[in-house]
Design a protein around this motif. Sequence first.
Motif, PDB file in Angstrom:
ATOM      1  N   GLN A 132       0.866  -1.176   0.000  1.00  0.00           N
ATOM      2  CA  GLN A 132       0.000   0.000   0.000  1.00  0.00           C
ATOM      3  C   GLN A 132       0.903   1.226   0.000  1.00  0.00           C
ATOM      4  N   LEU A 133       0.817   2.021  -1.053  1.00  0.00           N
ATOM      5  CA  LEU A 133       1.606   3.239  -1.143  1.00  0.00           C
ATOM      6  C   LEU A 133       0.675   4.422  -1.383  1.00  0.00           C
ATOM      7  N   PRO A 134       0.974   5.572  -0.795  1.00  0.00           N
ATOM      8  CA  PRO A 134       0.081   6.719  -0.916  1.00  0.00           C
ATOM      9  C   PRO A 134       0.262   7.505  -2.223  1.00  0.00           C
ATOM     10  N   PHE A 135       1.026   6.964  -3.172  1.00  0.00           N
ATOM     11  CA  PHE A 135       1.321   7.694  -4.403  1.00  0.00           C
ATOM     12  C   PHE A 135       0.522   7.159  -5.579  1.00  0.00           C
ATOM     13  N   LYS A 136       0.186   8.055  -6.510  1.00  0.00           N
ATOM     14  CA  LYS A 136      -0.476   7.655  -7.747  1.00  0.00           C
ATOM     15  C   LYS A 136       0.483   7.722  -8.923  1.00  0.00           C
ATOM     16  N   SER A 137       1.496   8.535  -8.796  1.00  0.00           N
ATOM     17  CA  SER A 137       2.472   8.714  -9.861  1.00  0.00           C
ATOM     18  C   SER A 137       3.354   7.468  -9.985  1.00  0.00           C
ATOM     19  N   GLU A 138       3.391   6.897 -11.190  1.00  0.00           N
ATOM     20  CA  GLU A 138       4.206   5.698 -11.394  1.00  0.00           C
ATOM     21  C   GLU A 138       5.686   6.000 -11.212  1.00  0.00           C
ATOM     22  N   ALA A 139       6.113   7.207 -11.562  1.00  0.00           N
ATOM     23  CA  ALA A 139       7.514   7.592 -11.381  1.00  0.00           C
ATOM     24  C   ALA A 139       7.867   7.614  -9.887  1.00  0.00           C
ATOM     25  N   LYS A 140       6.969   8.134  -9.076  1.00  0.00           N
ATOM     26  CA  LYS A 140       7.204   8.193  -7.633  1.00  0.00           C
ATOM     27  C   LYS A 140       7.201   6.785  -7.025  1.00  0.00           C
ATOM     28  N   ILE A 141       6.280   5.931  -7.502  1.00  0.00           N
ATOM     29  CA  ILE A 141       6.225   4.554  -7.014  1.00  0.00           C
ATOM     30  C   ILE A 141       7.523   3.827  -7.372  1.00  0.00           C
ATOM     31  N   ALA A 142       8.001   4.008  -8.611  1.00  0.00           N
ATOM     32  CA  ALA A 142       9.242   3.366  -9.047  1.00  0.00           C
ATOM     33  C   ALA A 142      10.428   3.822  -8.203  1.00  0.00           C
ATOM     34  N   GLN A 143      10.372   5.039  -7.721  1.00  0.00           N
ATOM     35  CA  GLN A 143      11.454   5.580  -6.895  1.00  0.00           C
ATOM     36  C   GLN A 143      11.406   5.021  -5.470  1.00  0.00           C
ATOM     37  N   ILE A 144      10.220   4.887  -4.909  1.00  0.00           N
ATOM     38  CA  ILE A 144      10.048   4.482  -3.513  1.00  0.00           C
ATOM     39  C   ILE A 144       9.993   2.969  -3.330  1.00  0.00           C
ATOM     40  N   LEU A 145       9.458   2.243  -4.297  1.00  0.00           N
ATOM     41  CA  LEU A 145       9.217   0.811  -4.150  1.00  0.00           C
ATOM     42  C   LEU A 145      10.468  -0.004  -3.774  1.00  0.00           C
ATOM     43  N   PRO A 146      11.627   0.212  -4.387  1.00  0.00           N
ATOM     44  CA  PRO A 146      12.796  -0.569  -3.978  1.00  0.00           C
ATOM     45  C   PRO A 146      13.140  -0.409  -2.491  1.00  0.00           C
ATOM     46  N   LEU A 147      12.953   0.784  -1.962  1.00  0.00           N
ATOM     47  CA  LEU A 147      13.213   1.008  -0.531  1.00  0.00           C
ATOM     48  C   LEU A 147      12.203   0.267   0.336  1.00  0.00           C
ATOM     49  N   GLU A 148      10.980   0.204  -0.147  1.00  0.00           N
ATOM     50  CA  GLU A 148       9.912  -0.497   0.572  1.00  0.00           C
ATOM     51  C   GLU A 148      10.138  -2.013   0.552  1.00  0.00           C
ATOM     52  N   LEU A 149      10.638  -2.534  -0.558  1.00  0.00           N
ATOM     53  CA  LEU A 149      10.783  -3.979  -0.736  1.00  0.00           C
ATOM     54  C   LEU A 149      12.071  -4.548  -0.159  1.00  0.00           C
ATOM     55  N   GLN A 150      13.141  -3.790  -0.164  1.00  0.00           N
ATOM     56  CA  GLN A 150      14.476  -4.290   0.171  1.00  0.00           C
ATOM     57  C   GLN A 150      14.537  -5.130   1.446  1.00  0.00           C
ATOM     58  N   PRO A 151      13.953  -4.714   2.563  1.00  0.00           N
ATOM     59  CA  PRO A 151      14.078  -5.526   3.786  1.00  0.00           C
ATOM     60  C   PRO A 151      13.430  -6.905   3.690  1.00  0.00           C
ATOM     61  N   GLY A 152      12.462  -7.075   2.793  1.00  0.00           N
ATOM     62  CA  GLY A 152      11.763  -8.354   2.705  1.00  0.00           C
ATOM     63  C   GLY A 152      12.269  -9.278   1.615  1.00  0.00           C
ATOM     64  N   LEU A 153      13.276  -8.861   0.853  1.00  0.00           N
ATOM     65  CA  LEU A 153      13.783  -9.713  -0.219  1.00  0.00           C
ATOM     66  C   LEU A 153      14.691 -10.797   0.351  1.00  0.00           C
ATOM     67  N   PRO A 154      14.623 -12.016  -0.200  1.00  0.00           N
ATOM     68  CA  PRO A 154      15.383 -13.143   0.364  1.00  0.00           C
ATOM     69  C   PRO A 154      16.894 -12.955   0.404  1.00  0.00           C
ATOM     70  N   LEU A 155      17.482 -12.389  -0.616  1.00  0.00           N
ATOM     71  CA  LEU A 155      18.928 -12.187  -0.667  1.00  0.00           C
ATOM     72  C   LEU A 155      19.183 -10.685  -0.663  1.00  0.00           C
ATOM     73  N   GLU A 156      19.140 -10.095   0.512  1.00  0.00           N
ATOM     74  CA  GLU A 156      19.198  -8.635   0.654  1.00  0.00           C
ATOM     75  C   GLU A 156      20.414  -7.981   0.025  1.00  0.00           C
ATOM     76  N   ALA A 157      21.568  -8.604   0.130  1.00  0.00           N
ATOM     77  CA  ALA A 157      22.807  -7.970  -0.326  1.00  0.00           C
ATOM     78  C   ALA A 157      22.924  -7.939  -1.844  1.00  0.00           C
ATOM     79  N   GLU A 158      22.062  -8.629  -2.521  1.00  0.00           N
ATOM     80  CA  GLU A 158      22.137  -8.740  -3.970  1.00  0.00           C
ATOM     81  C   GLU A 158      21.199  -7.737  -4.642  1.00  0.00           C
ATOM     82  N   PRO A 159      21.609  -7.148  -5.775  1.00  0.00           N
ATOM     83  CA  PRO A 159      20.698  -6.238  -6.487  1.00  0.00           C
ATOM     84  C   PRO A 159      19.539  -7.011  -7.119  1.00  0.00           C
TER      85      PRO A 159
END
Length: 178
Positions: free
Chosen positions: A103-130
């Motif tokens: 759930q993100l408070p943004f409608k702009s796809e550019a803003k979502i693309a900018q924020i989403l990696p920060l939102e997802l990073q802690p939950g990704l299985p191999l955190e240290a990897e891009p």
Amino acid sequence: MADRFLTLDIGPDSLTGVVFEASLKKTVPLDAARVPFEAVGPGSAATESDMTEQTQPDPGAPDDGESRFESALDRLETELDLSGCTRAVLLMPTPWFSARTSQLPFKSEAKIAQILPLELQPGLPLEAEPWITDFKRREKGGTVFSLSCPARVIRRHFQALKDRGIQPTMILPRGFAA
């Protein structure tokens, strides 16, 4: 004018290729072939081990200078007429992906693309990897559905196709193609 494209399905024990011809009115399969990974070399097939630490076998890692995917792709080229196929859809094993609904408070796809990696990073299985992430936003509300895959996995498979003059246009987890 008809356009030819290739669909590659990386299964747990084989690589399956289907050549399609698409026109304005319909898409027709022209030819198909399946190459078992055991036919192109020893070791495990494409499984979740590709997503684990490098201490376990990596089916996409170089094996005598060439990956099992590349070896299977070479064999597939001998069984299918890929002339005119300049595009490909790649279906990869679902365990290679991390799917999230956010759930993100943004409608702009550019803003979502900018924020989403920060939102997802802690939950990704191999955190240290891009990771490479793509997303779709629901029209109403702030719900965003995203799929992420390790960048090394995508680069390796894209490069194998590009080396053969085929431009990957879409990556999908197996079972999600519609």
